[in-house]
Design a protein around this motif. Structure first.
Motif, PDB file in Angstrom:
ATOM      1  N   GLU A 200      33.168  -1.143  -7.481  1.00 20.65           N
ATOM      2  CA  GLU A 200      33.570  -0.935  -8.867  1.00 20.65           C
ATOM      3  C   GLU A 200      34.776  -1.810  -9.232  1.00 20.65           C
ATOM      4  O   GLU A 200      34.784  -2.475 -10.269  1.00 20.65           O
ATOM      5  N   LEU A 201      35.767  -1.807  -8.348  1.00 21.00           N
ATOM      6  CA  LEU A 201      36.981  -2.572  -8.633  1.00 21.00           C
ATOM      7  C   LEU A 201      36.670  -4.073  -8.629  1.00 21.00           C
ATOM      8  O   LEU A 201      37.199  -4.837  -9.448  1.00 21.00           O
ATOM      9  N   TYR A 202      35.794  -4.481  -7.719  1.00 24.92           N
ATOM     10  CA  TYR A 202      35.407  -5.893  -7.663  1.00 24.92           C
ATOM     11  C   TYR A 202      34.785  -6.336  -8.985  1.00 24.92           C
ATOM     12  O   TYR A 202      35.163  -7.360  -9.552  1.00 24.92           O
ATOM     13  N   GLU A 203      33.830  -5.551  -9.488  1.00 26.28           N
ATOM     14  CA  GLU A 203      33.156  -5.906 -10.750  1.00 26.28           C
ATOM     15  C   GLU A 203      34.163  -6.026 -11.885  1.00 26.28           C
ATOM     16  O   GLU A 203      34.101  -6.939 -12.704  1.00 26.28           O
ATOM     17  N   LYS A 204      35.114  -5.097 -11.887  1.00 26.42           N
ATOM     18  CA  LYS A 204      36.095  -5.077 -12.962  1.00 26.42           C
ATOM     19  C   LYS A 204      37.011  -6.314 -12.893  1.00 26.42           C
ATOM     20  O   LYS A 204      37.254  -6.972 -13.912  1.00 26.42           O
ATOM     21  N   VAL A 205      37.476  -6.631 -11.696  1.00 25.96           N
ATOM     22  CA  VAL A 205      38.379  -7.778 -11.561  1.00 25.96           C
ATOM     23  C   VAL A 205      37.609  -9.081 -11.781  1.00 25.96           C
ATOM     24  O   VAL A 205      38.134 -10.035 -12.360  1.00 25.96           O
ATOM     25  N   LEU A 206      36.355  -9.099 -11.366  1.00 20.77           N
ATOM     26  CA  LEU A 206      35.542 -10.297 -11.595  1.00 20.77           C
ATOM     27  C   LEU A 206      35.429 -10.581 -13.096  1.00 20.77           C
ATOM     28  O   LEU A 206      35.600 -11.723 -13.539  1.00 20.77           O
ATOM     29  N   SER A 207      35.164  -9.538 -13.883  1.00 21.33           N
ATOM     30  CA  SER A 207      35.092  -9.704 -15.339  1.00 21.33           C
ATOM     31  C   SER A 207      36.449 -10.122 -15.906  1.00 21.33           C
ATOM     32  O   SER A 207      36.531 -11.053 -16.710  1.00 21.33           O
ATOM     33  N   LEU A 208      37.503  -9.431 -15.446  1.00 28.42           N
ATOM     34  CA  LEU A 208      38.844  -9.770 -15.948  1.00 28.42           C
ATOM     35  C   LEU A 208      39.184 -11.222 -15.639  1.00 28.42           C
ATOM     36  O   LEU A 208      39.788 -11.917 -16.456  1.00 28.42           O
ATOM     37  N   SER A 209      38.778 -11.684 -14.453  1.00 34.12           N
ATOM     38  CA  SER A 209      39.144 -13.037 -14.017  1.00 34.12           C
ATOM     39  C   SER A 209      38.342 -14.100 -14.766  1.00 34.12           C
ATOM     40  O   SER A 209      38.625 -15.281 -14.665  1.00 34.12           O
ATOM     41  N   ASN A 210      37.345 -13.644 -15.485  1.00 39.77           N
ATOM     42  CA  ASN A 210      36.478 -14.564 -16.209  1.00 39.77           C
ATOM     43  C   ASN A 210      36.696 -14.407 -17.715  1.00 39.77           C
ATOM     44  O   ASN A 210      35.744 -14.440 -18.490  1.00 39.77           O
ATOM     45  N   HIS A 211      37.947 -14.215 -18.084  1.00 38.53           N
ATOM     46  CA  HIS A 211      38.324 -13.991 -19.484  1.00 38.53           C
ATOM     47  C   HIS A 211      37.559 -12.841 -20.118  1.00 38.53           C
ATOM     48  O   HIS A 211      37.149 -12.902 -21.289  1.00 38.53           O
ATOM     49  N   GLY A 212      37.347 -11.785 -19.305  1.00 37.96           N
ATOM     50  CA  GLY A 212      36.775 -10.565 -19.862  1.00 37.96           C
ATOM     51  C   GLY A 212      35.282 -10.607 -20.121  1.00 37.96           C
ATOM     52  O   GLY A 212      34.749  -9.771 -20.851  1.00 37.96           O
ATOM     53  N   ARG A 213      34.604 -11.584 -19.520  1.00 36.60           N
ATOM     54  CA  ARG A 213      33.150 -11.655 -19.705  1.00 36.60           C
ATOM     55  C   ARG A 213      32.460 -10.934 -18.561  1.00 36.60           C
ATOM     56  O   ARG A 213      32.608 -11.324 -17.411  1.00 36.60           O
ATOM     57  N   VAL A 214      31.717  -9.878 -18.859  1.00 38.26           N
ATOM     58  CA  VAL A 214      31.042  -9.135 -17.788  1.00 38.26           C
ATOM     59  C   VAL A 214      29.808  -9.911 -17.350  1.00 38.26           C
ATOM     60  O   VAL A 214      29.247 -10.711 -18.098  1.00 38.26           O
ATOM     61  N   ARG A 215      29.414  -9.646 -16.102  1.00 43.59           N
ATOM     62  CA  ARG A 215      28.336 -10.424 -15.494  1.00 43.59           C
ATOM     63  C   ARG A 215      27.015 -10.343 -16.253  1.00 43.59           C
ATOM     64  O   ARG A 215      26.276 -11.304 -16.336  1.00 43.59           O
ATOM     65  N   GLU A 216      26.723  -9.134 -16.806  1.00 47.94           N
ATOM     66  CA  GLU A 216      25.420  -8.935 -17.447  1.00 47.94           C
ATOM     67  C   GLU A 216      25.370  -9.509 -18.870  1.00 47.94           C
ATOM     68  O   GLU A 216      24.307  -9.545 -19.480  1.00 47.94           O
TER      69      GLU A 216
END
Ligand SMILES: *Cc1c(COP(=O)(O)O)cnc(C)c1O
Length: 369
Positions: A200-216
């Motif tokens: 869960e934390l990984y997904e959240k930080v991944l999105s945050l690190s990508n200027h808030g763009r979620v993977r889906e």
């Protein structure tokens, strides 16, 4: 004048130069993330964690991790008073309040008993910083975290090569953060790493690190939240890949330097970084603490280092002594240790004759004192 002894400098071989050159020449287009992905992979393997995200700094990794834990205004974060500013700056950027607690006299890390006393209903996290390679009492801290429902975060910027009862520093907490600044055991010039075992934390930080763009998200240029831009470049990651292929040697070199100093200081009224039973210390920065009651003038010693063209470095000041914080002199160990401590030059390729110059200088200092 004898040649200057730097307090740190990176260990760079032909391998780093070759990989960086390759990234500069070919690491574009289809290959633009190749070294980044590879660096994250190698780092995960080394640490034994599920997820890693390369960042532009450790400060950035901490900032994103804390943000992902929803730390913000009104929240308190407990950490050691003796620390570098980088650990606390993100807490303040998020509007939260740092609570500085004292350190243990032997490990120079968080005093877990004081951590528990500092917990209030507003406490949101505990940051365990493994200072100078020394390990925090992770079993105790994790138990306190569990008991109070608080995440324990590891700032392992100085603890590459440090192992706590079989687990590498940075792999035990809710998340870990590393630095690859030019002074650290593994370097990419500037750089960092966020690591976690939590999906869960990984997904959240991944999105945050990508200027808030979620993977889906399928819409282009469509951020779902305000994020961050703390990314590492492919050229930096190429240097990091070369360093990871050499990591055992880099750690061994740090341990060699520490061992030589420790031998050289035998019989002198000083203690150095500890390595308690069941642990390994990566010995990022060998430091000496002069025994209590021994005549010692830190400024005079640093001046004589300078005269001899040797870099000496002050031990971290208590953060609460800095002008932007309220003083906390009740943190007695933090307010005492820094005055009778210094960091020694410790880069990987330091020669025995260079270390002899440092040891001789200190021997002379104590004979006069
Ligand atoms: C070096 C360091 C940092 C900061 O790392 P950057 O990559 O410069 O942001 C954070 N915490 C500790 C304990 C450090 O030593």
């Amino acid at each position: 004048m004898k040649e200057r002894i730097y307090y740190t400098k990176p260990s760079i071989t032909e391998k780093e130069v070759r990989y960086a050159t390759d990234a500069a020449r070919n690491g574009w287009g289809k290959q633009c993330y190749e070294y980044i992905n590879q660096f994250e992979e190698l780092f995960k393997q080394h640490l034994g964690v599920k997820y890693a995200i390369a960042t532009s700094s450790c400060t950035g990794a901490l900032h994103m991790g804390l943000a992902a834990l929803d730390i913000g205004p009104g929240d308190e974060v407990v950490l050691a008073d003796t620390n570098w500013i980088a650990t606390v700056a993100p807490v303040l950027h998020l509007g939260a309040k740092p609570v500085f607690v004292d350190i243990l006299p032997d490990t120079w890390c968080l005093d877990h008993i004081l951590v528990e006393e500092a917990i209030t209903p507003r406490t949101k996290a505990i940051i365990a910083v493994h200072i100078y390679g020394n390990l925090c009492e992770m079993d105790e801290l994790m138990a306190i975290g569990e008991k109070h429902g608080l995440p324990v975060i590891e700032d392992a910027a100085e603890a590459i090569g440090s192992i706590y009862h079989g687990k590498r520093a940075g792999s035990m907490g809710k998340f870990g953060a590393f630095s690859f600044h030019g002074t650290k055991t593994v370097t990419t010039g500037e750089g960092g790493m966020f690591v976690t075992q939590s999906d869960e934390l990984y997904e959240k930080v991944l999105s945050l690190s990508n200027h808030g763009r979620v993977r889906e998200q399928v819409k282009q240029f469509w951020p779902d939240m305000i994020g961050f831009k703390y990314k590492m470049s492919n050229v930096q990651a190429a240097i990091g890949c070369a360093q990871m292929e050499r990591i055992d040697d880099l750690i061994a070199a740090k341990r060699r330097v520490f061992g030589y100093y420790a031998e050289g200081f035998k019989g002198m009224p000083v203690t150095m970084n500890q390595e308690p039973e069941g642990t390994q210390n990566g010995f990022w920065m060998p430091s000496i603490i002069v025994d209590e009651g021994v005549q010692f003038d830190r400024e005079a010693l640093l001046a004589s280092f300078k005269e001899n063209n040797i870099d000496g470095r002050v031990f971290f000041w208590p953060l609460s002594m800095l002008p932007m914080f309220e003083r906390k002199p009740m943190n007695k160990v933090s307010y005492d240790l820094y005055q009778r401590a210094i960091n020694l030059p410790s880069y990987h390729d330091l020669t025995e004759s260079e270390m002899d110059r440092v040891i001789d200088l200190l021997v002379k200092n104590f004979n006069q004192g």
